[in-house]
Design a protein around this motif. Sequence first.
Motif, PDB file in Angstrom:
ATOM      1  N   LEU A 114       0.824  -1.202   0.000  1.00 42.30           N
ATOM      2  CA  LEU A 114       0.000   0.000   0.000  1.00 42.30           C
ATOM      3  C   LEU A 114       0.861   1.255   0.000  1.00 42.30           C
ATOM      4  O   LEU A 114       0.542   2.258  -0.651  1.00 42.30           O
ATOM      5  CB  LEU A 114      -0.932  -0.014   1.223  1.00 42.30           C
ATOM      6  CG  LEU A 114      -1.889   1.180   1.346  1.00 42.30           C
ATOM      7  CD1 LEU A 114      -2.796   1.252   0.117  1.00 42.30           C
ATOM      8  CD2 LEU A 114      -2.714   1.089   2.609  1.00 42.30           C
ATOM      9  N   GLU A 115       1.960   1.207   0.726  1.00 40.43           N
ATOM     10  CA  GLU A 115       2.872   2.349   0.725  1.00 40.43           C
ATOM     11  C   GLU A 115       3.433   2.588  -0.669  1.00 40.43           C
ATOM     12  O   GLU A 115       3.580   3.742  -1.115  1.00 40.43           O
ATOM     13  CB  GLU A 115       4.003   2.112   1.731  1.00 40.43           C
ATOM     14  CG  GLU A 115       3.540   2.173   3.186  1.00 40.43           C
ATOM     15  CD  GLU A 115       4.675   1.822   4.151  1.00 40.43           C
ATOM     16  OE1 GLU A 115       5.760   1.447   3.685  1.00 40.43           O
ATOM     17  OE2 GLU A 115       4.440   1.904   5.396  1.00 40.43           O
ATOM     18  N   LEU A 116       3.726   1.497  -1.397  1.00 40.98           N
ATOM     19  CA  LEU A 116       4.224   1.656  -2.766  1.00 40.98           C
ATOM     20  C   LEU A 116       3.156   2.269  -3.655  1.00 40.98           C
ATOM     21  O   LEU A 116       3.438   3.115  -4.501  1.00 40.98           O
ATOM     22  CB  LEU A 116       4.655   0.298  -3.325  1.00 40.98           C
ATOM     23  CG  LEU A 116       5.883  -0.354  -2.648  1.00 40.98           C
ATOM     24  CD1 LEU A 116       6.116  -1.754  -3.201  1.00 40.98           C
ATOM     25  CD2 LEU A 116       7.119   0.508  -2.838  1.00 40.98           C
ATOM     26  N   VAL A 117       1.915   1.830  -3.468  1.00 40.84           N
ATOM     27  CA  VAL A 117       0.817   2.389  -4.250  1.00 40.84           C
ATOM     28  C   VAL A 117       0.683   3.881  -3.958  1.00 40.84           C
ATOM     29  O   VAL A 117       0.503   4.709  -4.878  1.00 40.84           O
ATOM     30  CB  VAL A 117      -0.494   1.644  -3.942  1.00 40.84           C
ATOM     31  CG1 VAL A 117      -1.684   2.385  -4.563  1.00 40.84           C
ATOM     32  CG2 VAL A 117      -0.428   0.231  -4.463  1.00 40.84           C
ATOM     33  N   MET A 118       0.721   4.237  -2.674  1.00 39.63           N
ATOM     34  CA  MET A 118       0.583   5.641  -2.304  1.00 39.63           C
ATOM     35  C   MET A 118       1.702   6.470  -2.901  1.00 39.63           C
ATOM     36  O   MET A 118       1.494   7.600  -3.376  1.00 39.63           O
ATOM     37  CB  MET A 118       0.585   5.786  -0.774  1.00 39.63           C
ATOM     38  CG  MET A 118      -0.630   5.153  -0.079  1.00 39.63           C
ATOM     39  SD  MET A 118      -2.162   5.986  -0.524  1.00 39.63           S
ATOM     40  CE  MET A 118      -1.928   7.537   0.326  1.00 39.63           C
ATOM     41  N   LYS A 119       2.914   5.898  -2.929  1.00 42.07           N
ATOM     42  CA  LYS A 119       4.045   6.617  -3.530  1.00 42.07           C
ATOM     43  C   LYS A 119       3.839   6.777  -5.033  1.00 42.07           C
ATOM     44  O   LYS A 119       4.117   7.836  -5.628  1.00 42.07           O
ATOM     45  CB  LYS A 119       5.351   5.888  -3.253  1.00 42.07           C
ATOM     46  CG  LYS A 119       5.811   5.986  -1.811  1.00 42.07           C
ATOM     47  CD  LYS A 119       7.121   5.233  -1.621  1.00 42.07           C
ATOM     48  CE  LYS A 119       7.602   5.329  -0.165  1.00 42.07           C
ATOM     49  NZ  LYS A 119       8.868   4.593   0.027  1.00 42.07           N
ATOM     50  N   ALA A 120       3.314   5.706  -5.644  1.00 40.84           N
ATOM     51  CA  ALA A 120       3.096   5.775  -7.095  1.00 40.84           C
ATOM     52  C   ALA A 120       2.037   6.809  -7.438  1.00 40.84           C
ATOM     53  O   ALA A 120       2.177   7.584  -8.403  1.00 40.84           O
ATOM     54  CB  ALA A 120       2.696   4.404  -7.613  1.00 40.84           C
ATOM     55  N   ILE A 121       0.963   6.831  -6.650  1.00 40.13           N
ATOM     56  CA  ILE A 121      -0.102   7.806  -6.889  1.00 40.13           C
ATOM     57  C   ILE A 121       0.401   9.213  -6.642  1.00 40.13           C
ATOM     58  O   ILE A 121       0.117  10.151  -7.401  1.00 40.13           O
ATOM     59  CB  ILE A 121      -1.323   7.490  -6.003  1.00 40.13           C
ATOM     60  CG1 ILE A 121      -1.966   6.175  -6.436  1.00 40.13           C
ATOM     61  CG2 ILE A 121      -2.347   8.609  -6.045  1.00 40.13           C
ATOM     62  CD1 ILE A 121      -3.062   5.696  -5.548  1.00 40.13           C
ATOM     63  N   SER A 122       1.200   9.378  -5.564  1.00 42.91           N
ATOM     64  CA  SER A 122       1.771  10.699  -5.286  1.00 42.91           C
ATOM     65  C   SER A 122       2.682  11.150  -6.431  1.00 42.91           C
ATOM     66  O   SER A 122       2.708  12.326  -6.820  1.00 42.91           O
ATOM     67  CB  SER A 122       2.545  10.660  -3.967  1.00 42.91           C
ATOM     68  OG  SER A 122       1.690  10.371  -2.903  1.00 42.91           O
ATOM     69  N   SER A 123       3.440  10.195  -6.964  1.00 45.18           N
ATOM     70  CA  SER A 123       4.332  10.526  -8.107  1.00 45.18           C
ATOM     71  C   SER A 123       3.526  10.958  -9.320  1.00 45.18           C
ATOM     72  O   SER A 123       3.861  11.927 -10.010  1.00 45.18           O
ATOM     73  CB  SER A 123       5.198   9.319  -8.436  1.00 45.18           C
ATOM     74  OG  SER A 123       6.011   9.586  -9.563  1.00 45.18           O
TER      75      SER A 123
END
Length: 816
Positions: free
Chosen positions: A47-56
């Motif tokens: 989920l943290e990776l997803v959040m980082k991807a969405i933030s990017s």
Amino acid sequence: MKTLIRRIYILGILFILAFGVIFVANNYQSSDRIMRYEVEDNVTLRLELVMKAISSEFGRVEQTINMVDAVLQQIQDFNEITEVLTIFLQQNPSYLSICFHTKEGEMFCAGDWQSLEDVNSQGEVWYVAAADAEGLVVINHQTALVDGGPVVTLAKPSLGSAGEVLGVVGINLLCDEIFLFLDSDKALKIPYSSFFDKDGNLVVHPATRYGYGRDFSLSEVLGVDFKNQPSGISYVTLHGVENVYKWDRIPGTDLTVGIFASVSDFFDRGALIKETVNATLLTGMVLLLLLMFFQKKNLIDPIKQFQGDVERISLADDSSYRLQVADKNLFRSLRETINMLLDKVQEQRERVSYQQEELQAAYEQVVAHEQQLQGQFTEIKQQETQIRFLADHDPLTGLSNRRKFTEDLERLITNDNTGAVLILDIDDFKNINDVQGHIYGDRVLQLVAQFLQKELDSCAKAYRFGGDEFLIIADGLDNPHELEQHILEAGKDFRKSSSIHQKSSNITVSIGIVRFPYDGETVEELLSKADIALHYAKETGKARHVFFEDTMGLSFSERVQMEKILQETIDSEKFTLLYQPIVNARTGKVAYFEALIRIKGLPISPGVFISIAERSTLIFPIGRWVIKAVIAQLVEWKKFGKDMIPISINFSARQFYDEGLVNFLVEELEKNDVDSSLIEIEITETVFIDNIDKARAIMQKIRDLGIKIALDDFGTGYSSINFITSIPVDRIKLDRSMIEKLIQNMQVLEGLIFIAHGLKMDVVAEGVERIEEVHLLNQVHCDYLQGYLFSVPVPPEQAELLFERDFSKILGLDEA
């Protein structure tokens, strides 16, 4: 013992099985808990990776907005704005559209989609939100759809050199593009992701692509309030599959990103169970082998050895055998205890052996005395039979006694039987005893008893009541006519057979008759009324029978009333004593006084109340009161310096046989320090009726105290000259009836006084009332005189005046 060993093995196996079950359960729970921790960590990381991807991705969009804003601020012609926006849209084909809204309300857009085309720029929700913000805002359009997918707007205000808002630059994105972006990055390894709003309603989810509707609510499925819980993790089972869901809210938006994955994607639960069971089985087998080895070495083998040692115990063959005791033996304490018990058993056997020898010797003694005891037992049984007979029978006549009469009559009354009670009294029996002697009198009693035993019907039974009285209970015979017929016939037969020593005797009896329950319902009441009827028979001529009648009961009631008066007088001590002087015929001086009892304030003759008191137990307290009063009077006269003159006291027959009388007399004399010679006792011949020997013994005890005894009322009964020679008395008192016939009986009286003097007895004449009687009594040498001629009975204060009185003139001593 084999059963015990088998149970020990079974217990060990059960222990291993229980241990295995507990081990499997605990191991499985521990492994499952660890796996869950790993699943949560894995999902959280993804989920943290997803959040980082969405933030990017949002950062790239914001960079495009900044570039658009920078270019737009350099353009002077508004017509060029749409071209610039188109160029940027072409460079970023993933965008749905790029728009610029001025503060004046003009809107410029590049692309095929814009929301709410019929509303000016100030009406756009995203415009208002972006104009008030200082940075990038993200707005999701829940109702805006393109090809069935939701739209997200990223917007940022365009500011002038002075910081004023010139307008808003916004880029509209299709949410599916974000999932396509995530799916394109295989390094994330995300099963599937989703967007949902603050209420838990799905905004973007693979379900929308796989045919599920947008009304799918995660709040209902997971049971989570997403408004108050913006991030978290939860487990849920869907379609029989356990899943894990991890979510977190995108900063600055109402959108939440969630990852939904199956637990089985991370670990195989079946494999985990299999590994756990295998490990448990292996461990259990090892433990079972170790346990069985331990049981055999440390438990089974010692038990078998202990069994063999115990089986070798034989008290009959070898009482000295003891179990071996080793320091490390499992049953050391038990072996020591058994050896202690064996020691005690051996001691007990030796003690028992010794006791057996003693018992054998005792048994020989018992056998030796058995015949002697048997003889004694036979004798005791014979005596017991005799004792039982004597307890219920009169020894002289053989008839049942008064105690048996009371018992039998009470039983008949209790059983509601009817019948009659007859009391028989031999007429003039006193005269028979005195004239013919006591042996002849006993023969008369036996003759009457034998007749009653022989002639009575089977329904009647005879008893000896005491003295010359007999009782008969006629069970079932209560008819007065029938009773009278039986009595008359029995009277005729008795007159025919009443011979003693082959000589005819004129023996007659008087009979009093009562019937029960008509005349009474208690033994006491029936006896009292029978006695009243007997009294009437005696008074009306003797040799007759009288039935009790109610008119006789009046006398009974009067007697009851008199008893009540006597009891009240005893309780309140309202008796008084009068004193009548007895004068010495030779000196004319008062020799002593006779104490006569009266009731204060009541003109009741002592002849009445004394007779009633003698029929009850009231005579005993009355007699003791007289003794105390007489001794108290002597003490008072002594206190005032008077010459001490003896006082005589009358004893009735019942009072005479009071067992505590003599001791009471001694105690009173000693307590008051009065000389016993100052007391004289007067008795009548009635005290000798029942037991002359006992009467003599009591009289002797009284005389041994120094107290003189006088025989009162001599001449009224049946006492003979022979009789007075056999009794220990100091005086005889001639009754008034003899004095009245003094002239006719001068020679008899002179002879009687001569014999009395020969027996060292004094003679007192009672009832002297005339001077002529005094002269005649002096001629026959009478010792003492008493009567109204000298004084009536007077109270103590008047008796004191007679101490010094001289009756010489009356006696004619002055003339001599």
